[in-house]
Scaffold this active site. Structure first.
Site: not given
Length: 368
Positions: A240, A257, A283
């Site tokens: 993460d 992005d 993410d």
């Protein structure tokens, strides 16, 4: 003229598609052949079993009861070999397919030459048309196989039958063989194009559009199907990005992005070809490393990945990319996906709680 020749060569070799496209679907072709031929053998086995049983009650069939029994046994043995090939040695599938066709032609030749020397070999001609339709195989190999089979048949038929009947049988067999090869060429192209299209659609469905790695659903399905078995082992990593919301809000969604894509590229560059990478959502990424790992080697891999990600900077060079990772080992920390993921998630939460930018093994939680 040259273009036409190249097109014909392409059709005979790969069904009109490129070599790379053909290689990409070889596994699917092999599996399709296995299922089709194995199913056909099961039906034929049942047919010979029925003929063998009826031979005890019908005098017309009793003369060939041994033939029905032997052919039925051969079909059952090849069917079992297909099952063994599925689980152990898939590369034997094509060999078993040719063995099946050879048994079919041998039986048809026996019927048309030795048992019926005064009639035409209609069964052999019928199998010449039907046999290649069952198989997705390069047409040039089917053609070469047919040359051998037809040559053997013609030699036998002239040995056992009258000249006029042998000549007629030979002409019929040659014509039907050409027809069978042409039918196979057409169906070969149709089937490989269908498999290729299906694989492309499945790939689009299973790949995340932003990163190109597996979606959550595809990752879980592949993990359960191929890796989480009783005799396997591996490592599940939940990754993460730290403070992603801040990055997204500060630098915009386009940069966010780009960060996600960069994360995926860094992860894919850090894993082996047999490893799996999936985007869990937002993410978060899932990484599966099959096999047994020494902790020191695994930690070196994780540190290298974190270092690679840390080289990515925000546009103002103020902030670096930092990640937290939770690691769970299979089967030590769970024998199914749900348990394994839950434990990796707990380890990830602990990494966040301990200050982020670090990795935590689930086994370390019991020590705190």
């Amino acid at each position: 003229m040259k273009k036409t020749i190249n097109l014909l060569v392409s059709y005979f070799l790969y069904g009109g598609i490129s070599r790379d496209e053909y290689k990409s679907i070889q596994h699917e072709i092999q599996e399709s052949n296995r299922v089709t031929v194995q199913t056909t053998l099961s039906i034929v086995s049942a047919l010979f079993a029925g003929l063998y049983v009826f031979s005890f009650f019908l005098p017309e069939l009793s003369l060939h009861s041994h033939l029905y029994f032997m052919n039925g046994i051969v079909c059952v043995v090849i069917t079992l070999c297909f099952s063994f090939s599925k689980n152990r040695q898939r590369n034997y599938t094509l060999l078993l397919c040719y063995l099946t066709m050879t048994v079919m032609f041998a039986y048809a030749a026996y019927l048309g030459i030795f048992l019926s020397p005064v009639t035409s070999a209609t069964t052999f001609c019928l199998i010449l048309v039907l046999a290649p339709i069952l198989l997705i195989e390069k047409t040039w190999r089917i053609a070469l196989y047919y040359v051998i089979v037809v040559a053997a048949f013609i030699w036998l038929v002239f040995q056992k039958k009258a000249y006029s009947l042998a000549f007629n049988d030979s002409v019929n067999v040659i014509c039907v063989a050409v027809l069978g090869i042409m039918a196979h060429l057409y169906l070969f192209r149709t089937k490989v194009c269908e498999i290729l299209l299906r694989k492309q659609l499945e790939s689009e469905r299973d790949l995340d559009q932003l990163t190109g790695c597996l979606t959550k659903k595809a990752f879980i399905a592949k993990l359960n199907r191929q890796y989480l078995t009783r005799h396997s082992s591996g490592v599940l990593i939940l990754l993460d990005l730290d403070h992603f919301k801040v990055i997204n809000d500060t630098y915009g969604h386009l940069f966010g992005d780009m960060v996600i894509r960069t994360m995926c590229e860094c992860i894919c560059q850090s894993v082996r070809s047999g490893d799996m990478v999936g985007r869990f959502g937002g993410d978060e990424f899932l990484i599966w490393l099959p096999g047994k790992w020494e902790r020191s080697i695994l930690e070196n891999r994780l540190q290298a990945l974190m270092k690679k990600l840390y080289t990515v900077e925000t546009p103002d060079a103020i902030q670096k990319l930092e990640v937290s990772l939770g690691i769970a080992l299979f089967p030590n920390h769970g024998t199914d996906y749900e348990t394994l993921f839950d434990n990796a998630d707990k380890a990830l939460y602990a990494a966040k709680h301990r200050g982020r930018n670090r990795y935590v093994f689930y086994s370390d939680l019991s020590e705190t």
